[in-house]
Motif scaffolding. Structure first.
Motif, short mmCIF file in Angstrom:
data_model
loop_
_atom_site.label_atom_id
_atom_site.label_comp_id
_atom_site.label_asym_id
_atom_site.label_seq_id
_atom_site.Cartn_x
_atom_site.Cartn_y
_atom_site.Cartn_z
N LEU A 188 -30.20 -13.13 -17.79
CA LEU A 188 -31.31 -13.83 -16.61
C LEU A 188 -32.81 -13.12 -16.67
CD1 LEU A 188 -27.81 -15.04 -14.48
CD2 LEU A 188 -28.83 -16.41 -16.53
N GLN A 189 -32.59 -12.37 -16.09
CA GLN A 189 -34.00 -11.88 -16.13
C GLN A 189 -35.08 -12.01 -16.76
OE1 GLN A 189 -32.34 -7.96 -15.29
NE2 GLN A 189 -32.38 -8.54 -12.85
N ARG A 190 -34.39 -11.05 -18.02
CA ARG A 190 -35.37 -11.89 -19.26
C ARG A 190 -35.73 -13.16 -19.57
NH1 ARG A 190 -32.38 -9.12 -24.07
NH2 ARG A 190 -30.83 -9.97 -22.40
N ILE A 191 -34.36 -14.32 -19.50
CA ILE A 191 -34.93 -15.63 -19.10
C ILE A 191 -36.08 -15.68 -18.41
CG2 ILE A 191 -33.88 -17.30 -18.80
CD1 ILE A 191 -31.65 -17.19 -20.19
N GLU A 192 -35.67 -14.97 -17.03
CA GLU A 192 -36.03 -15.61 -16.43
C GLU A 192 -37.97 -15.02 -16.11
OE1 GLU A 192 -38.03 -17.06 -12.27
OE2 GLU A 192 -35.51 -17.28 -12.99
N GLU A 193 -38.28 -14.00 -16.64
CA GLU A 193 -39.93 -13.34 -17.09
C GLU A 193 -40.68 -14.46 -18.24
OE1 GLU A 193 -38.40 -9.83 -18.04
OE2 GLU A 193 -38.01 -8.64 -15.97
N GLU A 194 -39.36 -14.98 -18.76
CA GLU A 194 -40.02 -15.51 -20.41
C GLU A 194 -40.90 -16.51 -19.93
OE1 GLU A 194 -37.21 -15.71 -22.89
OE2 GLU A 194 -37.58 -13.13 -23.61
N GLU A 195 -39.71 -17.40 -18.11
CA GLU A 195 -40.24 -18.62 -18.11
C GLU A 195 -41.29 -18.69 -16.97
OE1 GLU A 195 -36.54 -20.37 -16.48
OE2 GLU A 195 -36.61 -21.19 -17.70
#
Length: 75
Positions: A33-40
């Protein structure tokens, strides 16, 4: 975009599964979830920078020009 009711159902289902998950699985989910947030965030910053660059190169459009284009498209 999901309705509020759809979102609530999904959140409840996720919470049920999270409560049953192993600690290591929870750690993996959090990292994902943290990686997804960073990518967004990166995508949003790129879009912002591209918009600024477009304005720098092409200038801006006045509100009057926008209204004129819209009225021509409708007609």
């Amino acid at each position: 975009m999901k309705t509020e009711i759809e979102r609530e159902k999904i959140i409840k289902a996720i919470n049920l599964l999270l409560k049953q998950a192993y600690d290591s699985t929870l750690d993996e989910i959090l990292a994902l979830l943290q990686r997804i947030e960073e990518e967004e965030e990166e995508e949003e910053l790129k879009a912002y920078d591209q918009g600024k660059e477009d304005i720098r190169i092409n200038g801006t459009v006045s509100w009057e020009e926008v209204k004129k284009e819209i009225s021509q498209e409708v007609a």
